[in-house]
Each structure stands twice: as structure tokens, then as C-alpha cells.
Design an enzyme around this catalytic site. Sequence first.
Site, PDB file in Angstrom:
ATOM      1  N   GLN A  71     -15.380  64.654 -37.570  1.00 16.63           N
ATOM      2  CA  GLN A  71     -14.119  64.675 -36.995  1.00 16.63           C
ATOM      3  C   GLN A  71     -13.567  66.171 -36.919  1.00 16.63           C
ATOM      4  O   GLN A  71     -13.790  66.735 -37.932  1.00 16.63           O
ATOM      5  CB  GLN A  71     -13.224  63.538 -37.167  1.00 16.63           C
ATOM      6  CG  GLN A  71     -13.434  62.205 -37.060  1.00 16.63           C
ATOM      7  CD  GLN A  71     -12.493  61.228 -37.239  1.00 16.63           C
ATOM      8  OE1 GLN A  71     -12.322  60.625 -38.469  1.00 16.63           O
ATOM      9  NE2 GLN A  71     -11.452  61.057 -36.570  1.00 16.63           N
ATOM     10  N   HIS A  72     -12.484  66.290 -36.101  1.00 16.43           N
ATOM     11  CA  HIS A  72     -11.346  67.539 -36.203  1.00 16.43           C
ATOM     12  C   HIS A  72     -12.055  68.927 -35.646  1.00 16.43           C
ATOM     13  O   HIS A  72     -11.495  69.802 -35.303  1.00 16.43           O
ATOM     14  CB  HIS A  72     -10.831  67.538 -37.437  1.00 16.43           C
ATOM     15  CG  HIS A  72     -10.468  66.358 -38.314  1.00 16.43           C
ATOM     16  ND1 HIS A  72      -9.597  65.488 -37.742  1.00 16.43           N
ATOM     17  CD2 HIS A  72     -10.794  65.829 -39.544  1.00 16.43           C
ATOM     18  CE1 HIS A  72      -9.472  64.749 -38.561  1.00 16.43           C
ATOM     19  NE2 HIS A  72      -9.959  64.671 -39.657  1.00 16.43           N
ATOM     20  N   ASP A 230     -16.937  59.739 -37.226  1.00 16.00           N
ATOM     21  CA  ASP A 230     -17.825  59.339 -38.269  1.00 16.00           C
ATOM     22  C   ASP A 230     -17.118  57.985 -38.911  1.00 16.00           C
ATOM     23  O   ASP A 230     -17.945  57.043 -39.242  1.00 16.00           O
ATOM     24  CB  ASP A 230     -18.082  60.217 -39.157  1.00 16.00           C
ATOM     25  CG  ASP A 230     -17.080  61.369 -39.910  1.00 16.00           C
ATOM     26  OD1 ASP A 230     -16.069  60.936 -39.618  1.00 16.00           O
ATOM     27  OD2 ASP A 230     -17.573  62.159 -40.330  1.00 16.00           O
TER      28      ASP A 230
END
Length: 470
Positions: A71-72, A230
Site C-alpha cells: 500500500q501507499h 495487501d
Amino acid sequence: MPLVAGVDSSTQSCKIVVRDAETGALLRQGRAAHPAGTEIDPVHWWSAFERAAAAAGGLADIDALSVAAQQHGMVSLDEDGSCVRPALLWNDTRSAAAAQQLVAELGGAQVWADAVGVVPLAAITVAKLRWFADNEPAAADRVAGICLPHDWLSWQLAGAGSIDSIVTDRGDASGTGYYATATDRYRPELLELAFGTRRPVLPRVAAPNEITGAAARIAPGAALGPGSGDNAAAALALDARDGEVIVSIGTSGVVSAVSSTIASDASGAVAAFADATGRQLPLLCTLNGAPVLDAMAGLLGVDHERLAELALNSSSEGLVLVPYLSGERTPDRPAATGALHGLRLTNATPGHFARAAFEGLLCGLADGIDRLRAQGVRTDRVLLVGGGARSRALRELAPAIFGMPVAVPEPGEYVSDGAARQAAWALSGATEPPPWPRPATTVHEAAPAPQIRERYEAVRDLTDGSPLLG
């Protein structure tokens, strides 16, 4: 029988599983490594995907596929869909000061928590955009679209059309800092706060069971699911229920729970993320996971099996490791360092050091469980997953430190498994995910040991990254 594939494009590697869509039975799998670092040219994700697919025996026979990923990460694209700069990953901490600026400019942490359920930290996409705008303005001016790692890889699988064809899902969008799970809407004014007057295209947010297109580059007839982040994918694979706290120990440490609770934590520790089914996934993440054990094993010159043996055959005897070896995200101390407290002649042994490493890692995660509980999340037992869960010492020491039973599912690739289950769900057209069997678990129990956490709590805040010398 219909076949589905699930992809996990993680920080370290790409993993692919192929499963029976109806039963969930694992048929084959493959993996390939990613380059190390905190930024990466996304072309490496595609290269690793191709190698992992080949290792899995190819994907020409699958009927559906979904991608889950770290992520991110900030992927910036120009009008032609080319990357403007390497993607900044979640573990790149150069955006720490930018995050603090954004918090102050909007009016404080509580304002952010109320707006999107996420208070900017170095890891969050919105902070990376501010860093990008401030430090590379000419490159930022070329940006026409912003997406996340799973969005980009799914887009590549679909043929990489125009940037306005990129699709994401609630689970991954909720980690950007400009998407609110309470309303399921982007907050464009927060994107503008971070990125100035630039107006990049954002991915469309798909429904959890939507077919978003076809995986044209690897199997032209295969349906493409929306994918997710995830952690949301792992929760889907585990079929996590109310009261179950997922503690994942990999490169990072993650504490999350599938819930109806929408977090609003002004400390920034608990983020109001979404899951992959339409519910919530309040979550917090530490920067320091299994690498803490890698570091201690290296320091002592032993392998992980021996490290666990040393820990289980000793006590810490007052020795406390604060494991901020990579700085820390929870608590938000990007400049912090690790520290040992309570060192004496009597506990200066490999066994005591090994035990302190396991206890320090687990105490940091136990703090995370407390923070979830403070947000109103039910916490009855822990599901312990990730590479760290393979350690016998972690499994056996966790119940006493967490103060609740710890169920350890059999080892598996739960992120890619969750992506595969989502692909099967989209393929089925049903309103609920397919009822694949839950992973078998081994349950560990022990009497709570509050004294371990009390020692940790007494020293953890002494390590904040402030310079010790003028």
C-alpha cells in the site's frame, strides 16, 4: 474447472498462486524477487510478475485474476502513461516533514482523522505527494495521473490504455490520505493541499466483486478483478471474523481487524482503512517487523532456529529492546533509533539478548492491539501470520504478551490467496465471496505476563530520535 490467479506484488517480491475457483484448492505457484530500496521503477514490478508467472507454469489457462500489492506507494504518470519518476514506496521516510506540514496546514491531527480517518505520516501517499511537489516541482508539473502499485500492475495487465482507465478499490484507496472510507469518496481538496494546483487523474474506485476488464496481456479471455491492498487481501484470505485481530509480521508489523468500526484516531496510529468486502479494516503499521530478528540473529552470529532456541531457554531478566531499528511509524518517530535498556553483567548473554529481541518486537505490536481496542474494535484472539509467524519463539511468547489466545494459520501466501479469492468472487457474480475453507490453525495460549509490557512501557518513550549531543 475454472481457475483463478492471485498476485501479491509486495515490497520484496511478486508471488502468484493459481487455485480452483470453486474449492480454493492450490494448484501451482511461483515467485520472483523485486530490487531492494525505498523507491523503484515500476517496470521491475512487471518484470517480476512475468518471471513469477513463468515459475507458476504460465497463466494462459486462467479464467480470472486479481492483484494485491504493497500500500501507499506513489506512482506518478504523465499524459502518455509513462512514469515521471521512480515510485516512492511506503517505507521511504523522506516525506516525514511533509506529513507534519500537512497536519498543521489542515488544522491538526483530529481534523485529518475526521476528514479521512488517516493522519498523514511519512508512509502515506498524500505526504509523498507534498514531498514530490516541494522537492521536484518540474517533474511534478508533468504528472497527469497518480495511482498505487496494485492499480498500476492491474492496468498493465489490462493493456495499459489511457490513464483515465486505471481502476482501484476501497481497500487500497483508503491508504492514500485523500479518500474517506466513511463516505467512500475521494477528498480532492486534500489532494490539492498536498500537490498544489496540479489536478492529476485518480483511479476509479471499483466495487469489491466487480469485473473491471480483461487481463489481456497474459490471458485475453480472463476476467480482471479490482484487486486491493495487501492487508485487505490477507484478511479476505483468512476470512477474518469479528473479534479476530490479524497480526502480520513481515518486513513491517501490521495489526488490523475486519470490523464495522470506522476509526477516528487523532494520534494517527490507527488508520480508517477499508477491507476488500465492503467493510472496514482499522489498521496500524510499524516499520519494524521481522528484520528486528534478522538483526539480532546477525549480531549474535546465529541462524533463526538457534535464535528462537536461545530466547525460549532464557528470560530477558530486565533487558528491554526498543526495536526502532528503521525509525518508526507507530509511534510516529521516523528519526528514532533502537535502544537496549537494563543491561547488566548478569543479562549480557546471547540468550538474554535473543529473548529481549522477541519481547521488544511483540510489545510494540501489543501496543497496537491496545490502540485498536481504544477505537472500539473487538479483540478476542489474534491471528498471527507473516514470515515472522514461522518462528517458534514468536508463536510461543506471543500469547503471554498479547494477553489472549494466538491462532497461527498454516503457512501460506495469504495476500496472493486473498487476491485469488477475490478473482473467484468476481468471476462467480455472487454477492458474497466464495466459501473457501478457512486455513487450519494451531492455537497457543499462556498466562498473561503484564510485567514484560510494563518494563517496555517504562523505556519506549526514551527513544525519540532527538540528538543526544549538541
